[in-house]
Design a protein around this motif. Structure first.
Motif, PDB file in Angstrom:
ATOM      1  N   ASP A 191       0.836  -1.199   0.000  1.00 35.20           N
ATOM      2  CA  ASP A 191       0.000   0.000   0.000  1.00 35.20           C
ATOM      3  C   ASP A 191       0.873   1.251   0.000  1.00 35.20           C
ATOM      4  N   GLU A 192       0.229   2.401  -0.002  1.00 32.40           N
ATOM      5  CA  GLU A 192       0.957   3.670  -0.066  1.00 32.40           C
ATOM      6  C   GLU A 192       1.847   3.878   1.151  1.00 32.40           C
ATOM      7  N   GLU A 193       1.395   3.422   2.307  1.00 30.28           N
ATOM      8  CA  GLU A 193       2.193   3.583   3.519  1.00 30.28           C
ATOM      9  C   GLU A 193       3.505   2.806   3.422  1.00 30.28           C
ATOM     10  N   LEU A 194       3.413   1.575   2.912  1.00 30.17           N
ATOM     11  CA  LEU A 194       4.620   0.756   2.752  1.00 30.17           C
ATOM     12  C   LEU A 194       5.567   1.391   1.739  1.00 30.17           C
ATOM     13  N   LEU A 195       5.031   1.855   0.615  1.00 28.17           N
ATOM     14  CA  LEU A 195       5.863   2.451  -0.427  1.00 28.17           C
ATOM     15  C   LEU A 195       6.525   3.740   0.053  1.00 28.17           C
ATOM     16  N   ALA A 196       5.789   4.531   0.827  1.00 28.60           N
ATOM     17  CA  ALA A 196       6.344   5.780   1.349  1.00 28.60           C
ATOM     18  C   ALA A 196       7.482   5.499   2.324  1.00 28.60           C
ATOM     19  N   GLY A 197       7.277   4.500   3.185  1.00 26.28           N
ATOM     20  CA  GLY A 197       8.323   4.120   4.128  1.00 26.28           C
ATOM     21  C   GLY A 197       9.553   3.585   3.419  1.00 26.28           C
ATOM     22  N   TYR A 198       9.312   2.798   2.373  1.00 27.07           N
ATOM     23  CA  TYR A 198      10.418   2.225   1.601  1.00 27.07           C
ATOM     24  C   TYR A 198      11.214   3.320   0.890  1.00 27.07           C
ATOM     25  N   GLU A 199      10.507   4.296   0.314  1.00 33.67           N
ATOM     26  CA  GLU A 199      11.189   5.382  -0.380  1.00 33.67           C
ATOM     27  C   GLU A 199      12.036   6.195   0.594  1.00 33.67           C
ATOM     28  N   SER A 200      11.514   6.420   1.787  1.00 32.89           N
ATOM     29  CA  SER A 200      12.288   7.136   2.815  1.00 32.89           C
ATOM     30  C   SER A 200      13.522   6.342   3.205  1.00 32.89           C
ATOM     31  N   TRP A 201      13.365   5.029   3.276  1.00 30.53           N
ATOM     32  CA  TRP A 201      14.481   4.142   3.625  1.00 30.53           C
ATOM     33  C   TRP A 201      15.575   4.207   2.555  1.00 30.53           C
ATOM     34  N   LEU A 202      15.170   4.246   1.280  1.00 32.01           N
ATOM     35  CA  LEU A 202      16.140   4.360   0.191  1.00 32.01           C
ATOM     36  C   LEU A 202      16.913   5.670   0.301  1.00 32.01           C
ATOM     37  N   TYR A 203      16.178   6.743   0.603  1.00 32.76           N
ATOM     38  CA  TYR A 203      16.805   8.051   0.738  1.00 32.76           C
ATOM     39  C   TYR A 203      17.791   8.073   1.891  1.00 32.76           C
ATOM     40  N   GLU A 204      17.396   7.483   3.025  1.00 35.15           N
ATOM     41  CA  GLU A 204      18.269   7.437   4.207  1.00 35.15           C
ATOM     42  C   GLU A 204      19.524   6.606   3.952  1.00 35.15           C
ATOM     43  N   ASN A 205      19.419   5.645   3.028  1.00 33.93           N
ATOM     44  CA  ASN A 205      20.575   4.821   2.676  1.00 33.93           C
ATOM     45  C   ASN A 205      21.348   5.409   1.497  1.00 33.93           C
ATOM     46  N   GLU A 206      21.059   6.700   1.232  1.00 35.13           N
ATOM     47  CA  GLU A 206      21.797   7.497   0.251  1.00 35.13           C
ATOM     48  C   GLU A 206      21.747   6.940  -1.166  1.00 35.13           C
ATOM     49  N   LYS A 207      20.592   6.388  -1.523  1.00 35.02           N
ATOM     50  CA  LYS A 207      20.391   5.987  -2.911  1.00 35.02           C
ATOM     51  C   LYS A 207      20.177   7.244  -3.753  1.00 35.02           C
ATOM     52  N   GLY A 208      20.664   7.232  -4.969  1.00 37.14           N
ATOM     53  CA  GLY A 208      20.548   8.398  -5.837  1.00 37.14           C
ATOM     54  C   GLY A 208      19.112   8.692  -6.229  1.00 37.14           C
ATOM     55  N   LYS A 209      18.848   9.954  -6.590  1.00 38.75           N
ATOM     56  CA  LYS A 209      17.500  10.346  -6.998  1.00 38.75           C
ATOM     57  C   LYS A 209      17.039   9.545  -8.215  1.00 38.75           C
ATOM     58  N   GLY A 210      17.982   9.291  -9.120  1.00 38.94           N
ATOM     59  CA  GLY A 210      17.646   8.522 -10.312  1.00 38.94           C
ATOM     60  C   GLY A 210      17.242   7.102  -9.977  1.00 38.94           C
ATOM     61  N   THR A 211      17.959   6.491  -9.027  1.00 40.92           N
ATOM     62  CA  THR A 211      17.645   5.123  -8.599  1.00 40.92           C
ATOM     63  C   THR A 211      16.269   5.062  -7.953  1.00 40.92           C
ATOM     64  N   ILE A 212      15.988   6.019  -7.072  1.00 40.22           N
ATOM     65  CA  ILE A 212      14.693   6.053  -6.380  1.00 40.22           C
ATOM     66  C   ILE A 212      13.555   6.233  -7.375  1.00 40.22           C
ATOM     67  N   LYS A 213      13.749   7.118  -8.337  1.00 39.95           N
ATOM     68  CA  LYS A 213      12.719   7.358  -9.358  1.00 39.95           C
ATOM     69  C   LYS A 213      12.486   6.101 -10.190  1.00 39.95           C
ATOM     70  N   ARG A 214      13.578   5.421 -10.549  1.00 43.02           N
ATOM     71  CA  ARG A 214      13.467   4.198 -11.364  1.00 43.02           C
ATOM     72  C   ARG A 214      12.775   3.083 -10.582  1.00 43.02           C
ATOM     73  N   TYR A 215      13.133   2.925  -9.315  1.00 42.69           N
ATOM     74  CA  TYR A 215      12.503   1.903  -8.474  1.00 42.69           C
ATOM     75  C   TYR A 215      11.018   2.174  -8.300  1.00 42.69           C
ATOM     76  N   ARG A 216      10.680   3.453  -8.146  1.00 45.42           N
ATOM     77  CA  ARG A 216       9.276   3.823  -7.961  1.00 45.42           C
ATOM     78  C   ARG A 216       8.458   3.417  -9.193  1.00 45.42           C
ATOM     79  N   ALA A 217       9.011   3.654 -10.374  1.00 42.33           N
ATOM     80  CA  ALA A 217       8.314   3.298 -11.618  1.00 42.33           C
ATOM     81  C   ALA A 217       8.165   1.785 -11.753  1.00 42.33           C
ATOM     82  N   CYS A 218       9.206   1.049 -11.397  1.00 40.41           N
ATOM     83  CA  CYS A 218       9.160  -0.422 -11.458  1.00 40.41           C
ATOM     84  C   CYS A 218       8.113  -0.974 -10.503  1.00 40.41           C
ATOM     85  N   LEU A 219       8.078  -0.425  -9.313  1.00 43.59           N
ATOM     86  CA  LEU A 219       7.131  -0.903  -8.304  1.00 43.59           C
ATOM     87  C   LEU A 219       5.693  -0.563  -8.673  1.00 43.59           C
TER      88      LEU A 219
END
Length: 290
Positions: free
Chosen positions: A7-35
């Protein structure tokens, strides 16, 4: 047992986790589209190993193995974040290709024609941008590091995913950069900016390059920003034959990735075979035992 719903809550938490682990903006955007595509496939159903495998099989029918693995990387990462390790699936085995497709290889002559076409249409910024990326091997996302100050000291620093590397700027390029900045009244900071002083958007660069490619008579499939980085890699390796040093210059943590960048079409290989001159047309004079 709790239903495994994405759900949206899980995805939002996951995206925050990616950011906290210093994943690049491009990686986060690509993962979001895949998911997002995976969630559409699920259609509200809870995640199960069977469904993930079925999705993987569906992707195999539509996409290349490397693209499928990109989707799987995003989904597996989310599954591990959620603690659903038993649903993680294996990546497809991708056979390493010795040569790239000739129609996608940007040659030195293609590069020259692209720069000249940009100059001919009066797009000095694009002509200089193309030369900057190709002469340094930087990523488009790192253009913001090409500043007036960097051009003056002939070196820039790039920070990608927490890894800082030094980028050397050729003297000839620095002269062009400073001359361009002076004409545009850019006295400090980023050189490649919009009229409003903002950093150039990747999509705008891509669009300009495609238009200029048409003017240069080049195939659209071979003209895109990242292909300039590949040309830099091939040019450096053909001259230095130092894969480790090239990996450092490109900011790669894996030599396997760098090898992909140095891949050429089979044209040069074919010429080398011809030069070896191992075909004997008079069998009475000489025999070659293999």
């Amino acid at each position: 047992m709790q239903r495994r719903i994405i759900d949206e809550e899980l995805l939002a938490g996951y995206e925050s986790w990616l950011y906290e682990n210093e994943k690049g903006k491009g990686t986060i955007k690509r993962y979001r589209a895949c998911l997002a595509r995976f969630v559409r496939f699920l259609g509200g159903k809870p995640v199960s190993k069977d469904l993930v495998i079925r999705w993987k099989e569906m992707l195999k029918e539509e996409l290349s193995p490397s693209t499928v693995n990109g989707f799987l990387a995003a989904v597996n990462s989310l599954l591990r974040y959620a603690g659903w390790e038993d649903c993680v699936v294996k990546f497809l085995k991708v056979k390493y290709r010795l040569f790239c497709q000739e129609e996608k290889e940007l040659t030195r002559e293609d590069y020259r024609r692209l720069v000249l076409a940009a100059k001919a249409e009066g797009n000095e910024r694009l002509a200089l941008l193309i030369q900057t990326v190709c002469a340094t091997g930087i990523r488009i996302s790192e253009l913001g590091n090409i500043t007036v100050e960097a051009a003056r000291r002939k070196t820039a620093l790039a920070d990608c995913k927490g890894k800082v590397r030094q980028i050397f700027l050729p003297a000839g390029l620095c002269e062009l950069l400073l001359e361009y900045a002076k004409k545009r009244n850019i006295h400090e900071g980023m050189i490649f900016i919009t009229r409003n002083g903002r950093k150039l958007d990747r999509s705008n660069i891509w669009r300009d390059m495609k238009r200029t490619a048409a003017l240069a008579g080049l195939g659209q499939e071979k003209v895109f920003p990242h292909n300039l980085r590949h040309l830099f890699a091939r040019s450096f390796y053909s001259q230095e034959k130092d894969m480790l040093r090239l990996a450092d210059l490109l900011g790669h943590s894996s030599i396997a990735t760098t090898r992909i960048y140095t891949m050429e079409s089979g044209e040069n290989h074919a010429r080398q075979l011809e030069k070896m001159d191992l075909i004997i047309d008079d069998y009475n004079k000489m025999y070659i035992l293999l």
